[in-house]
Scaffold this motif. Structure first.
Motif, PDB file in Angstrom:
ATOM      1  N   ILE A  44     -41.340  12.210 -42.959  1.00 45.07           N
ATOM      2  CA  ILE A  44     -42.247  12.864 -43.903  1.00 45.07           C
ATOM      3  C   ILE A  44     -42.948  13.991 -43.163  1.00 45.07           C
ATOM      4  N   VAL A  45     -42.825  15.200 -43.698  1.00 48.66           N
ATOM      5  CA  VAL A  45     -43.388  16.382 -43.037  1.00 48.66           C
ATOM      6  C   VAL A  45     -44.384  17.075 -43.952  1.00 48.66           C
ATOM      7  N   ALA A  46     -45.132  17.992 -43.388  1.00 48.44           N
ATOM      8  CA  ALA A  46     -46.096  18.783 -44.150  1.00 48.44           C
ATOM      9  C   ALA A  46     -45.387  19.959 -44.822  1.00 48.44           C
ATOM     10  N   PRO A  47     -45.993  20.540 -45.866  1.00 43.35           N
ATOM     11  CA  PRO A  47     -45.353  21.655 -46.571  1.00 43.35           C
ATOM     12  C   PRO A  47     -45.044  22.861 -45.697  1.00 43.35           C
ATOM     13  N   ASP A  48     -45.830  23.070 -44.639  1.00 38.34           N
ATOM     14  CA  ASP A  48     -45.581  24.256 -43.817  1.00 38.34           C
ATOM     15  C   ASP A  48     -44.286  24.159 -43.012  1.00 38.34           C
ATOM     16  N   ALA A  49     -43.632  22.993 -43.045  1.00 37.42           N
ATOM     17  CA  ALA A  49     -42.342  22.850 -42.373  1.00 37.42           C
ATOM     18  C   ALA A  49     -41.204  23.440 -43.195  1.00 37.42           C
ATOM     19  N   LEU A  50     -41.458  23.780 -44.443  1.00 38.82           N
ATOM     20  CA  LEU A  50     -40.418  24.298 -45.334  1.00 38.82           C
ATOM     21  C   LEU A  50     -40.203  25.790 -45.117  1.00 38.82           C
ATOM     22  N   ARG A  51     -38.931  26.219 -45.259  1.00 37.10           N
ATOM     23  CA  ARG A  51     -38.578  27.623 -45.200  1.00 37.10           C
ATOM     24  C   ARG A  51     -37.638  27.919 -46.368  1.00 37.10           C
ATOM     25  N   ALA A  52     -37.948  28.963 -47.108  1.00 34.28           N
ATOM     26  CA  ALA A  52     -37.124  29.328 -48.253  1.00 34.28           C
ATOM     27  C   ALA A  52     -35.690  29.592 -47.821  1.00 34.28           C
ATOM     28  N   GLY A  53     -34.740  29.037 -48.555  1.00 39.39           N
ATOM     29  CA  GLY A  53     -33.335  29.274 -48.283  1.00 39.39           C
ATOM     30  C   GLY A  53     -32.688  28.290 -47.336  1.00 39.39           C
ATOM     31  N   GLU A  54     -33.493  27.434 -46.692  1.00 43.36           N
ATOM     32  CA  GLU A  54     -32.934  26.507 -45.710  1.00 43.36           C
ATOM     33  C   GLU A  54     -32.523  25.174 -46.314  1.00 43.36           C
ATOM     34  N   ASP A  55     -33.253  24.715 -47.326  1.00 43.94           N
ATOM     35  CA  ASP A  55     -33.038  23.384 -47.879  1.00 43.94           C
ATOM     36  C   ASP A  55     -32.778  23.442 -49.383  1.00 43.94           C
ATOM     37  N   ALA A  56     -32.223  22.346 -49.903  1.00 48.03           N
ATOM     38  CA  ALA A  56     -32.168  22.128 -51.346  1.00 48.03           C
ATOM     39  C   ALA A  56     -33.367  21.252 -51.669  1.00 48.03           C
ATOM     40  N   LEU A  57     -34.416  21.862 -52.173  1.00 44.30           N
ATOM     41  CA  LEU A  57     -35.701  21.190 -52.339  1.00 44.30           C
ATOM     42  C   LEU A  57     -35.859  20.670 -53.762  1.00 44.30           C
ATOM     43  N   VAL A  58     -36.213  19.387 -53.876  1.00 44.37           N
ATOM     44  CA  VAL A  58     -36.487  18.760 -55.167  1.00 44.37           C
ATOM     45  C   VAL A  58     -37.957  18.379 -55.198  1.00 44.37           C
ATOM     46  N   VAL A  59     -38.687  18.898 -56.161  1.00 39.91           N
ATOM     47  CA  VAL A  59     -40.099  18.572 -56.324  1.00 39.91           C
ATOM     48  C   VAL A  59     -40.201  17.399 -57.281  1.00 39.91           C
ATOM     49  N   ALA A  60     -40.623  16.244 -56.772  1.00 41.51           N
ATOM     50  CA  ALA A  60     -40.707  15.027 -57.588  1.00 41.51           C
ATOM     51  C   ALA A  60     -42.044  14.351 -57.318  1.00 41.51           C
ATOM     52  N   VAL A  61     -43.058  14.793 -58.049  1.00 39.87           N
ATOM     53  CA  VAL A  61     -44.418  14.283 -57.861  1.00 39.87           C
ATOM     54  C   VAL A  61     -44.902  13.694 -59.187  1.00 39.87           C
ATOM     55  N   GLY A  62     -45.639  12.595 -59.110  1.00 41.84           N
ATOM     56  CA  GLY A  62     -46.017  11.880 -60.319  1.00 41.84           C
ATOM     57  C   GLY A  62     -47.420  12.118 -60.818  1.00 41.84           C
ATOM     58  N   VAL A  63     -48.308  12.651 -60.004  1.00 38.29           N
ATOM     59  CA  VAL A  63     -49.694  12.864 -60.421  1.00 38.29           C
ATOM     60  C   VAL A  63     -49.751  14.008 -61.428  1.00 38.29           C
TER      61      VAL A  63
END
Length: 335
Positions: A290-309
């Motif tokens: 589990i990492v913080a959001p600042d570890a993300l870079r556009a174009g590097e991953d296939a990101l799925v946003v799945a939040v329940g709140v």
């Protein structure tokens, strides 16, 4: 049946709907500006609904009564499709009410964009419904153009099934209605989207959607959250796997972990989870860090946003867009 080929065929399965079927049928037959037929499919009625429809067919040649097999809505719709003649196939339920102008506005929308496969309308509920249904209808009514529907497709079913008009070409190209472990309409929206057809909505309330305590949306196991999640995973997995990027899920809470588990069934494993809770960062979920959001870079991953709140999805979406992530290319929202 009239000799003139109708432009719109309205398919209306029914079972034990004698109390409402005449009102529903009348609301379709009174639609103006459209050559139409009403194909009513008896799906095993035990009341006098069949006699009411047959009597109506005797007075109005636009009404076609088809005998179904009592096997459920998808087979009944297939029987109706086979018996119909229109280039546009519209849906109707036998306890709903179509408001004036519904079909004409949908025909206009389909004519204006050859890429549209299905056009729904905004709806208003009839009868008592819970807070969950009220929120769902408000959310669905807020989706109008094809971009809205594509963006939210993996969150929830974006169209109210009995409000929809479909281009026959699109419907037949994806195999029509079919039985699935989840709702047949959600399955159809996924298949249309995967085949490149667009979904949209007329931004007017043109259907009164009746809610009952014993309706299938409440009682059918196929409509359970678990089955809906299975549907999302089934259609999302090929998209994620085909991109060649590592899969990352934003959301290390129950919503994200349940979706990750459902994706694993289809061979898609989550490489990392993202969360803003400092108590979770540095730990693992389903064997992934589990990492913080600042570890993300556009174009590097296939990101799925799945939040329940409630409200969190929009905050995450805004954060990602601000950082240069493109929805649909870099990330997708799901539930």
């Amino acid at each position: 049946m009239t000799g003139v080929r109708p432009l719109v065929s309205v398919v209306m399965p029914f079972r034990d709907a004698s109390a409402t079927i005449e009102e529903a049928a009348a609301s379709i037959l009174s639609q103006e500006g459209v050559e139409l037929e009403l194909v009513a499919i008896d799906d095993g009625s035990r009341d006098d609904g069949v006699e009411r429809i047959r009597a109506l067919a005797g007075r109005d040649p636009r009404v076609v009564c088809v005998q179904g097999e009592g096997k459920g809505i998808a087979p009944a719709l297939t029987r109706g499709l086979e018996a119909s003649r229109g280039a546009i196939v519209a849906r109707m339920d036998a306890d709903d009410v179509a408001l004036p102008g519904r079909l004409a506005r949908q025909v206009e929308a389909l004519a204006g964009d050859v890429r549209l496969g299905a056009v729904g309308t905004r709806v208003e509920t009839l009868g008592a419904c819970g807070e969950g249904m009220r929120l769902y209808v408000a959310w669905q009514n807020g989706l109008v153009d094809p971009g809205d529907h594509a963006r939210e497709l993996f969150v929830e079913a974006p169209l109210c099934h009995p409000s929809v008009a479909l281009r026959r070409e699109a419907l037949e190209a994806v195999g029509g209605w079919r039985e699935a472990p989840w709702p047949e309409d959600y399955d159809l929206w996924f298949r249309l989207d995967a085949a490149g057809w667009r979904l949209a909505k007329v931004p007017e309330v043109l259907l009164l959607w009746r809610q009952r305590p014993g309706s299938l949306t409440v009682t059918d196991v196929r409509c359970s959250e678990a089955r809906m999640r299975e549907a999302r995973a089934f259609y999302l997995a090929p998209r994620l796997a085909g991109g060649g990027r590592p899969v990352v899920v934003w959301g290390a809470g129950p919503t994200g972990k349940r979706l990750a588990r459902a994706l694993e069934v289809h061979g898609v494993r989550t490489k990392r989870f993202v969360d803003i809770d400092p108590r979770k960062i540095g730990r693992t979920a389903r064997g992934a860090p589990i990492v913080a959001p600042d570890a993300l870079r556009a174009g590097e991953d296939a990101l799925v946003v799945a939040v329940g709140v409630r409200g969190a999805r929009e905050l995450v979406r805004a954060h990602l867009v601000e950082r240069g992530f493109v929805e649909g290319a870099d990330f997708v929202c799901a539930a």
